[in-house]
Design a protein around this motif. Structure first.
Motif: not given
Lengths: 398, 398
Positions: A86-104
């Protein structure tokens, strides 16, 4: 809480591992949080998969634990499959339901098999693309020999079709040809009953490669028992085999598709513009208009000075990884990024035991010398990512 | 032309090989022509097949070239499959269209799998009965692991059902249990997902064996992860698995039937009277009323002093082979034949690595001692048929 920038790397292939290792080396303590996400807890050597696939080398020589390649005090490793970016939210969703935020974000997830819409290809053919798929191919091949001995009318079990005579196709078919005498002996099968077809739609094997070397390669493989069908498209894959050219049916219980790769769907699903799934990145390896997202490896599209796209190779992915890491460090430090310039170290295709063809600069190599060159390239890679210990551990096959 | 009597031996299993070797030793030059007919050019150790079937030993340790066991200057070897025995014409027809005449015939062709009419068993289960079938089982098992990694919803691929808890069933299930941790490691599979079922219709495992040792064996195997379903008949085998007991479906992609053996159909098709395919031979191992035809091994039916039939084992077949050869030599020399008397050397069942149970005379053995005993029995057999060289060559697994 913290203002430390977050770097997330998706995929631990050639590009992802090199990015991670270079970041690990360049970044100072607390200068950034780096997270590497990968589906498996191991990195595998895509350029070596044709050997375990054919059964001419052990699977374990084609992979290494990620924990052996990175310093987990400096880089977090998350074993997970990415489901969405999700580029708008700067997040990556994972299949196990968790999410990672990123700056790069570094997208180095690798490509997908491209079957060009050939009917049945997805359903009835296997492809060389991961440790799991390669273990399957290897077992499938040996299973055919065991099954044939239960019903000797099923000659299709001794017929092997490889779709595509590009690098992967040629390298795999070479190993397959080397493996056959061994399997015939092991299963008491008359070697004259075994057929290997390499089918290629383009007018030549190894399109784009030096014509003299292509001829040399085809001679080597024909002597090993490979039948080429060049300029012959596969029209359809069926449960019985493949239909090629003008409707000829090659009955075969084993069809391996080694002809195409496209970008990973996860990239276009993120709303990033792609051409056949690949992103036309800028000179700094970034998505145009999104300076914090880097795309490297199979999902990146770059053009050489003559305006032709670079083919997706391990070599370019590795070089991109290093530049990508350097540019992220530069961005964090408010320094200027550097343009990526591909430095062609040469290309070598293995033709099985003791045989290969290659070009380095303008110099052509073939036979034993080229095979030695190939080994050196493989050793060099092991050294780059894992130093002497990895060379000693995994280099046994060389 | 010649008046030299012709002896034809059908099958080079335990009985056939021992007959051939003893004839080779006893007969004088030109006293008889001996021809050994076998489907394959190798002899295999049926009692060892459970190991290569599970993948815990190499296939090559379970077989030996017939040319290494007989002196081809003294005995003719014909690699062929028997299609018909014509007792009236004293001829054996072979599948390749040729025919062999005999004065003395030894039927030592081995038995066939008996599925007791259980629906689907022939179609969907494999059985441990030859090098070819065992190679198939071995490959099939590993194929399931490779396939499972392509679709992790298919837990039936990690479930293994062995039908029958007799000697073959117990020995195979033991090896299977030993093999699983290795396969799990190789294919990155969580061992807790693997299930092994041993299903037996009789009210106990190893029917007829000492109850204390049976309990010991079941404990050993349960600790290795085997689930027993004793007193539970398999009602049906289906493409999905097996239906057992009162209709419970065990979903499994791998069903191995190790429960029954019957006489070879070729015997009854020859017009010889049989009971469940086996011939109730006379005390001299001959077909009643046909003194020139001997039946030994799995196709023979003999009763112990208590009136119960001897189970078909390698041990009895070997002893029959020796007596059979002696009696043919006696017949040629117009001497009296001797009655066959079975000498029970004891019985040992392997339970996998370092574990076994056994009875010799009235003495019970279990654990490591029994496992050593089993090795001694295997070495003794190699020594009997091939001397020290064969022990050294094939005894590595021991």
């Amino acid at each position: 809480m913290s203002n430390i920038p977050k770097i997330v790397i998706l995929g631990a292939g050639y590009g992802g591992i090199l990015t991670a290792q270079r970041l690990q080396k360049e970044l100072n303590y607390n200068e950034a949080d780096v997270t590497l996400v990968n589906k498996h807890d191991y990195h595998y050597f895509t350029t070596h998969l044709h050997m375990p696939a054919a059964g001419t080398d052990h699977m374990e020589n084609a992979r290494v634990s990620i924990s052996k390649l990175i310093d987990e005090f400096k880089i977090d490793f998350v074993k997970a499959t990415v489901s969405q970016i999700r580029t708008q939210e700067k997040k990556v969703l994972l299949e196990d339901g968790s999410a990672l935020s990123y700056d790069y974000l570094v997208i180095s997830v690798g490509g997908e098999t491209e079957t060009f819409g050939i009917p049945g290809m997805k359903e009835y053919a296997m492809s060389i693309r991961s440790i799991n798929s390669v273990r399957m191919i290897r077992q499938h091949i040996e299973y055919q020999f065991a099954s044939y001995k239960q019903d000797e009318s099923r000659l299709d079990r001794l017929t092997f079709v490889v779709g595509g005579a590009g690098f992967t196709g040629i390298e795999f078919v070479s190993e397959l040809a080397d493996r056959m005498p061994e399997l015939c002996k092991q299963y008491d099968v008359d070697p004259s009953l075994v057929k290997i077809y390499n089918v290629e739609a383009a007018p030549t094997a190894l399109p784009g490669f030096d014509a003299e070397l292509v001829e040399y390669a085809m001679n080597v493989l024909q002597n090993k028992g490979v039948t080429f069908k060049i300029g012959t498209p596969i029209k359809e894959a069926t449960p019985e085999g493949v239909i090629v050219g003008e409707g000829e049916l090659i009955k075969s219980a084993t069809v391996v598709w080694a002809a195409g790769i496209r970008g990973n769907r996860i990239v276009e699903e993120a709303g990033i513009e792609t051409m056949r799934g690949r992103v036309k990145i800028d000179d700094y390896l970034r998505v145009p208009g999104q300076d914090n997202i880097y795309v490297i490896g199979d999902n990146s599209l770059m053009f050489n000075p003559e305006g032709r796209p670079y083919p997706p190779t391990a070599q370019i992915a590795m070089q991109q990884g290093v530049t990508c890491a350097n540019n992220i460090v530069a961005a964090i430090r408010n320094q200027q990024p550097v343009k990526f310039v591909f430095s062609n170290k040469g290309t070598v295709a293995s033709l099985g035991k003791g045989e290969a063809i290659g070009i380095v600069g303008t110099k052509k190599f073939k036979g034993f010398t080229a095979a030695q060159l190939k080994k050196m390239i493989d050793i060099r890679y092991l050294f780059i990512i894992g130093g002497i210990p990895l060379v000693l551990k995994k280099g046994k096959f060389l």
